[in-house]
Design an enzyme around this catalytic site. Structure first.
Site, mmCIF file in Angstrom:
data_model
loop_
_atom_site.group_PDB
_atom_site.id
_atom_site.type_symbol
_atom_site.label_atom_id
_atom_site.label_comp_id
_atom_site.label_asym_id
_atom_site.label_seq_id
_atom_site.Cartn_x
_atom_site.Cartn_y
_atom_site.Cartn_z
ATOM 1 N N GLU A 138 36.902 41.655 39.078
ATOM 2 C CA GLU A 138 36.740 42.596 38.152
ATOM 3 C C GLU A 138 37.426 42.332 36.748
ATOM 4 O OE1 GLU A 138 37.232 46.451 40.396
ATOM 5 O OE2 GLU A 138 35.635 45.873 41.799
ATOM 6 N N ASN A 144 34.554 37.533 40.503
ATOM 7 C CA ASN A 144 33.771 38.438 41.435
ATOM 8 C C ASN A 144 33.811 39.638 40.392
ATOM 9 O OD1 ASN A 144 32.758 39.229 44.054
ATOM 10 N ND2 ASN A 144 34.230 40.684 44.072
ATOM 11 N N ASP A 182 26.358 47.197 49.399
ATOM 12 C CA ASP A 182 25.911 48.429 49.962
ATOM 13 C C ASP A 182 24.931 49.227 49.075
ATOM 14 O OD1 ASP A 182 27.881 49.337 48.020
ATOM 15 O OD2 ASP A 182 29.448 49.811 49.369
ATOM 16 N N GLU A 203 29.502 42.117 48.142
ATOM 17 C CA GLU A 203 30.018 43.578 48.569
ATOM 18 C C GLU A 203 28.732 44.535 48.443
ATOM 19 O OE1 GLU A 203 33.430 45.041 46.274
ATOM 20 O OE2 GLU A 203 34.278 43.227 46.213
ATOM 21 N N HIS A 248 27.293 46.840 44.524
ATOM 22 C CA HIS A 248 27.405 48.182 45.060
ATOM 23 C C HIS A 248 26.072 48.960 44.417
ATOM 24 C CE1 HIS A 248 31.169 47.528 47.066
ATOM 25 N NE2 HIS A 248 31.452 47.018 45.955
#
Ligand code: 9MR
Length: 458
Positions: A159, A200, A266, A264, A236
């Site tokens: 990030e 990432n 979701d 990641e 996300h």
């Protein structure tokens, strides 16, 4: 190098039967598609983040049986491994790496340099650039060195960007400057030469200002020979909002000469989950998986927790959740079958082509009743998992207990979801479950039923 691990999930979801109440018969999981095998056959991995303290029982069976790669959700973060300077706790990280090796899985190390979950002694220290660089590269040498040879992919820097594509003003950025990222990558390469090194970030799934900034950074690092192997797109996402440019965006990074991965995944929704939202979520999981498969340099997909019982979403987005492929009782949701379908599974994923429901009140007294429900597959395709919906004709009717299904009620709307052991209904077969309820006024049988959203004859 792509994962080639093949391992069969043995009774993966056994013991996962959670019922509202009632005695659970000794359960055995219905055979379901094994994501890690399907993914390996396509040359990618399918992974999950896990919580080390939960790695036992049915959770461990699914994590180990279904997934070919493991990411520790928190256990490798700086704040977890070195909360006080020079005082290390590797217990959680060791547990996850040991688990992965015992199950023939790859490991994504997450994460070496991040502004969050950073110990106070780092984030709050007063540093010169040289001092902080030494501490940062020393941390990388210690952690990546400890696991040298056991980590397939490292999220080296996590990030680094703000939404507008400027650098996030972390302590590393502020004190060391732009060069901290290449310092970190070089330190990671020195500590574990075989690990694939990744940057990432989130909200870089589509083409936008933030992904443009990551693109320019990767281009510049590659041009200058800085060791970098991949870009992780966290993903996300929100139900119904998979970015239309996802595949093209993955491809443009790949064209710079790096691997890409969904790291990641979701896909959250406003609660409660409904059949319609779960169907959209299935399509979304499928689309993301297909986007990865469409890009030769996409190494794999990781879901950020495989069960709604182990997801960060409800804590951070109040009123939202149901973001993962398995529900809180570890039952596979439509999303799980969407992933399997994207990976080429064809073992009976057809829509419900025919169903018949019988509803029999077996016993009724002044305030209560017991009813038996039978669901028959009258269609031609195997039903791989089921949710039966109905509405009570009377507002006084309420389910209080159930067996052989998990039953929830909201207003007069009732949903019964399969238990772990009776999810599959072959053509011509039937499954049954029972409910206890209370009633006042009247207690009529429901007028109609839906199975996975399709109407059934009653
Ligand atoms: O899943 C992690 C959650 O348990 C932690 O509380 C949270 C703290 O920030 O971090 C979560 O994982 C994050 C990941 O490390 C980086 N990308 C965003 C993830 C969700 O917050």
């Amino acid at each position: 190098m792509k994962v080639r691990n093949l391992r069969r999930a043995v009774c993966a979801a056994a013991a996962a039967a959670l019922l509202v109440a009632g005695a659970a018969p000794a359960g055995h999981a219905a055979d379901g598609p094994v994501l890690r095998e399907l993914a390996a056959a396509k040359g990618v991995y399918y992974g999950t983040a896990v919580t080390a303290s939960k790695l036992s029982g049915a959770y461990a069976s699914l994590a180990g049986g279904q997934f070919g790669s493991i990411t520790p959700g928190n256990e490798m973060k700086w704040g977890s491994v070195e909360p006080a300077r020079g005082s290390y706790d590797w217990s959680g990280a060791d547990a996850v790496v040991d688990f992965a090796e015992a199950h023939g899985q790859q490991v994504r190390g997450h994460t070496l340099v991040w502004h969050s979950q950073l110990p106070g002694w780092v984030s709050g220290g007063s540093w010169t650039a040289d001092a902080l660089r030494t501490v940062m590269t020393g941390h990388i040498a210690t952690e990546a060195g400890r696991y040298q040879g056991r980590i397939d992919h490292w999220d080296v820097v996590n990030e680094p960007f703000d939404e507008d594509g400027t650098r996030r003003p972390s302590v590393f950025q502020t004190v060391i400057g732009d060069g901290y990222i290449e310092d970190a990558l070089r330190a990671a390469r020195a500590a574990d030469p075989a690990a694939k090194l990744y940057l990432n970030d989130y909200n870089i799934e589509g083409v936008n200002a933030k992904s443009d900034a990551m693109y320019e950074l990767v281009k510049s690092l590659k041009a200058r020979g800085v060791p970098l192997d991949g870009v992780g797109l966290q993903a996300h996402l929100i139900v119904g909002q998979v970015p239309a440019t996802l595949r093209a965006n993955l491809q443009r990074f790949a064209d710079l000469g790096v691997d890409v991965a969904i790291t990641e995944l979701d896909i959250r929704m406003p609660l409660p989950a409904t059949d319609a939202k779960l169907a959209q979520q299935k399509a979304d999981y499928k689309a993301v998986t297909q986007a990865c498969l469409a890009v030769a340099r996409c190494a794999g997909v990781t879901v950020w927790g495989f069960t709604d019982a182990d997801s960060w979403i409800p804590d951070v987005f109040p009123g939202q959740g149901a973001a993962t492929p398995y529900d809180e009782g570890l039952r596979p949701k439509p999303a799980y079958f969407g992933i399997a379908e994207a990976l080429g599974w064809s073992g009976g994923t057809g829509p419900v082509t025919g169903c018949a429901v019988t509803y029999t009140v077996q016993n009724q007294w002044s305030t209560g009743f017991t009813a038996q429900v039978t669901v028959r597959n009258t269609g031609s395709a195997t039903i791989p998992g089921w949710r039966l919906g109905w509405s009570w004709p009377s507002s006084g009717q309420r389910v209080t207990q159930a067996w052989n299904a998990t039953v929830t009620q909201s207003g007069t709307a009732v949903t019964a979801a399969n238990a772990s052991y009776n999810g599959t209904i072959a053509p011509g077969s039937a499954v049954g479950f029972g409910v206890n309820g209370t009633w006042s006024g009247s207690n009529p049988a429901p007028a109609g039923f839906t199975l996975n959203g399709a109407a059934c004859s009653a």
